[in-house]
Enzyme design. Structure first.
Site, PDB file in Angstrom:
ATOM      1  N   SER A 185       0.742  -1.367   0.012  1.00 61.03           N
ATOM      2  CA  SER A 185       0.056  -0.362   0.507  1.00 61.03           C
ATOM      3  C   SER A 185       0.809   1.030   0.498  1.00 61.03           C
ATOM      4  CB  SER A 185      -0.906   0.219   1.506  1.00 61.03           C
ATOM      5  OG  SER A 185      -2.126   0.858   0.544  1.00 61.03           O
ATOM      6  N   ASP A 297     -10.542  -3.439  -4.036  1.00 62.15           N
ATOM      7  CA  ASP A 297      -9.639  -2.641  -3.486  1.00 62.15           C
ATOM      8  C   ASP A 297     -10.355  -1.590  -4.854  1.00 62.15           C
ATOM      9  OD1 ASP A 297      -7.774  -1.403  -1.884  1.00 62.15           O
ATOM     10  OD2 ASP A 297      -6.646  -2.601  -2.857  1.00 62.15           O
ATOM     11  N   HIS A 327      -8.143  -5.019   0.442  1.00 60.45           N
ATOM     12  CA  HIS A 327      -7.020  -4.431   0.672  1.00 60.45           C
ATOM     13  C   HIS A 327      -5.596  -5.425   0.988  1.00 60.45           C
ATOM     14  CE1 HIS A 327      -4.047  -0.993  -0.568  1.00 60.45           C
ATOM     15  NE2 HIS A 327      -4.140  -0.485   1.092  1.00 60.45           N
TER      16      HIS A 327
END
Length: 356
Positions: A185, A297, A327
């Protein structure tokens, strides 16, 4: 308690598209509780543990050692911590990656958390597993977080940590010709930018891989409030607006703390590659990429777009899309089969990169 009565019940727009195993784990661990983005930062910061969930963590294999180092950083002056994992003798032997003089390859890892949350413990299971299974050294970086340290502090800290890794290679037993970067991320965004910076740093050895897991690569289209414009180029912002774990509302919360809410300043920052690596002037001659994208996501489309951008520029990139999961699925390998698959995919990618 039924799913419908949970504070964060799965949204109707995603229920039928989710892997049943993912849905079950989410409903058990996250659905009953508030998430950080649903309160003010002050409320979150006053009791962070209240909004932090232990979700199906994976194995924690023993490693030879985990050493903590403090690194001085600037802009603003301070220090950050890094944890350095060394594999056991068996782990190093299994990987068969040790040089004649006893050095091992190293992976520099940057945790996720929207540049606001997370720390050295975020990826500990993955770091331990990779350290042992690949037979490499892991340098796990604890960069400073917003809002106390907004953009670009997380990046400058991370760049300092990468340079420190190369400068400390002899002391740490690292083969400086086989260093990779990566993260999940926000950590994936940092790794992507670092790969660009490293390419253009004449005195830095070439990186052998950039491991980008559910990466953020374009910051231009998240508003300071509300939903994204319907004509946004990344369809996952629309189709997965209410994705579990990282809905667009959570991105709004992170971005406001990381990039600020001044629309004019934010537009200028978001158009710079250091915030949006997909906007770099060139993506040629970069370290090969291993990109891992969750199918449900808000960032799905960005990860795919970055893979396509790299390939178009002639940079090697392997794309893995894990359908039906949200995610942070990669952290759930204690229970989720697709997370276990993901861990093995990352291990294979690193072994391949270090063996070339």
């Amino acid at each position: 308690m039924s799913q419908a009565s949970h504070i964060n019940a799965l949204h109707p727009s995603v229920v039928d598209r989710l892997d049943p195993q993912f849905s079950k784990i989410f409903t058990q661990y996250q659905a009953p509780k508030l998430q950080a983005h649903q309160v003010t930062y002050e409320e979150y910061n006053a009791n962070r543990s209240k909004y932090t969930f232990s979700i199906a963590p994976g194995p924690y294999p023993s490693v030879r050692s985990i050493q903590l180092y403090k690194i001085p950083v600037s802009a603003p002056p301070g220090e950050i911590s890094v944890q350095v994992y060394h594999p056991t003798g068996d782990g190093a032997a299994n990987g068969a990656l040790k040089t004649a003089d006893g050095k091992l390859p190293a992976h520099v890892n940057y945790h996720g958390g929207g540049f606001v949350i997370g720390g050295l413990q975020s990826d500990e299971s993955w770091c331990r597993q990779v350290c042992q299974a690949v037979g490499c050294i892991i340098v796990n970086v604890d960069y400073r977080l917003a809002p106390e340290f907004p953009h670009p502090v997380s990046l400058t800290d991370s760049w300092t940590a990468l340079k420190w890794t190369f400068a400390s290679a002899e002391k740490l037993g690292i083969d400086a010709s086989r260093v990779s970067v990566g993260g999940l991320s926000a950590g994936g965004q940092l790794a992507a930018v670092l790969a660009l910076l490293a390419r253009d740093e004449p005195d830095m050895p070439n990186l052998v891989l950039q491991m980008l897991v559910v990466p953020l690569v374009d910051t231009r289209f998240i508003p300071t409030q509300g939903s994204c414009d319907k004509d946004v180029p990344y369809r996952s912002y629309i189709e997965n607006e209410f994705a579990p774990c990282l809905p667009v509302a959570r991105l709004v919360w992170f971005f406001n703390l990381w990039l600020g809410t001044d629309v004019v300043k934010r537009k200028k920052v978001s158009e710079d590659f250091r915030a949006s690596p997909i906007l770099a002037s060139s993506h040629a001659n970069l370290a090969p990429a291993s990109i891992h994208v969750a199918g449900i996501d808000s960032l799905t489309s960005e990860g795919i777009a970055y893979h396509e951008t790299l390939v178009k520029a002639g940079t090697k990139s392997q794309l893995n899309v894990y359908d039906g999961v949200g995610h942070p699925f990669g952290h759930w390998d204690g229970e989720l089969d697709k997370a276990k698959e993901f861990v093995q995919d990352t291990i294979a990618a690193l072994k391949k990169a270090y063996s070339v």
